[in-house]
Design a protein around this motif. Structure first.
Motif, PDB file in Angstrom:
ATOM      1  N   TYR A  65      43.490  35.694  37.671  1.00  0.00           N
ATOM      2  CA  TYR A  65      42.049  35.582  37.770  1.00  0.00           C
ATOM      3  C   TYR A  65      42.096  35.513  39.421  1.00  0.00           C
TER       4      TYR A  65
ATOM      5  N   HIS B  53      37.829  37.873  36.541  1.00  0.00           N
ATOM      6  CA  HIS B  53      37.879  36.900  35.886  1.00  0.00           C
ATOM      7  C   HIS B  53      37.759  35.119  37.167  1.00  0.00           C
ATOM      8  N   TYR B  54      37.287  34.069  36.848  1.00  0.00           N
ATOM      9  CA  TYR B  54      37.180  33.388  37.558  1.00  0.00           C
ATOM     10  C   TYR B  54      36.988  32.225  36.382  1.00  0.00           C
TER      11      TYR B  54
END
Ligand code: ATR
Length: 282
Positions: free
Chosen positions: A58, A4-5
């Protein structure tokens, strides 16, 4: 599972970064998610919000206005270019728990001008308008391209002079001054608007004598139609080339993507798609 970004900022709803990174991921076959996250520092301090995202798993973040200085302070280590810019637009969450800060804005600008527009920066006389954070963030990357000289012009001359002094090096003359002093100087090859004037629909009052028929006139802002600065240049010098900052946006995103995924996407292809999207959605 996907990595995740996200891009964080305030406001953030109109950010094109999710679109750009999704196109990169599609193109390179990378399994990632990328979203836009609003951080309202009145409700939650910036650092707390970032640490929370890290704990949620993240792998990295892009940081946009108004948090680039906060991100610089939060990062535990910095790349040289982030250190020089004193601002961070890319956070990398390493597996050992450290947070690295990078700044990919200058690389994005150079990628767009040199590689996508095909305009060589080496040996050119550059005029940069503005002396705020945006300009400070790209000066090192421009100097690394070995231009003939750089002039910084700003509404508040003292800021331009101070910035020129900070970046002064022996090989490349760099000087600063106000707008009126420009009328005494010969025309420039590359003229970059790094002020926030376009956001207000205004054009910095610089003399048209800075333009010549082969100048590349570049606005760091982008819009579905030519910005006021680009229109001004074309009115005064119809033969010059004008370009907005959409390619810089895609370029800085590509450099962040490279830092996170160690893969370089095809920037020209994605720029083409993002331009089409922006033009059609107004
Ligand atoms: P940023 O991080 O976007 O660079 P900033 O640090 O506030 O924001 O800097 C804004 C830049 O735009 C400055 O160079 C500012 O000039 P001053 O230093 O004189 O304030 C410039 N700027 C903003 N509005 C402008 C306008 N209407 N005309 C000319 N320059 C303008």
């Amino acid at each position: 599972m996907s990595d995740h970004y996200a891009v964080v900022g305030y406001p953030i709803a109109h950010s094109k970064s999710p679109l750009i990174h999704r196109l990169f991921a599609e193109q390179t076959g990378q399994d990632i998610t990328y979203e836009a996250i609003l951080i309202d520092s009145d409700e939650e301090p910036f650092a707390a919000a970032i640490h929370q995202l890290r704990q949620m798993g993240y792998k990295g973040l892009n940081v946009t206005l108004p948090y680039k200085l906060d991100a610089f302070e939060l990062a535990q280590t910095h790349t040289e270019r982030a250190q020089i810019a004193q601002a961070v637009n890319t956070l990398i969450f390493h597996d050992d728990g450290t947070i690295e800060g990078d700044n990919t804005d200058g690389a994005g600008l150079v990628m767009d001008i040199r590689d996508l527009a095909g305009f060589p920066i080496a040996g050119q006389r550059i005029l940069i308008i503005g002396a705020g954070g945006a300009v400070q963030g790209v000066l090192k990357s421009l100097l690394d391209e070995q231009p003939a000289s750089i002039r910084i012009a700003n509404r508040t001359a003292a800021r331009a002079v101070a910035l020129a002094k900070r970046f002064q090096q022996e090989a490349i003359p760099i000087s600063g001054g106000d707008f009126s002093a420009l009328s005494e100087l010969p025309a420039f090859d590359l003229i970059i608007n790094g002020t926030s004037a376009s956001l207000q629909g205004k054009v910095p009052p610089i003399p048209p004598s800075v333009l010549h028929p082969h100048s590349l006139v570049y606005d760091m802002m982008y819009a579905p139609t030519p910005t006021p600065f680009m229109q001004w240049a074309q009115q005064h010098q119809p033969d010059c080339t004008v370009r907005d900052g959409l390619g810089m946006l895609v370029g800085q995103a590509a450099e962040s993507f490279w830092r996170w995924r160690h893969i370089r996407p095809n920037v020209a292809d994605v720029l083409h798609q993002v331009r089409r999207y922006i033009t059609s959605s107004g």
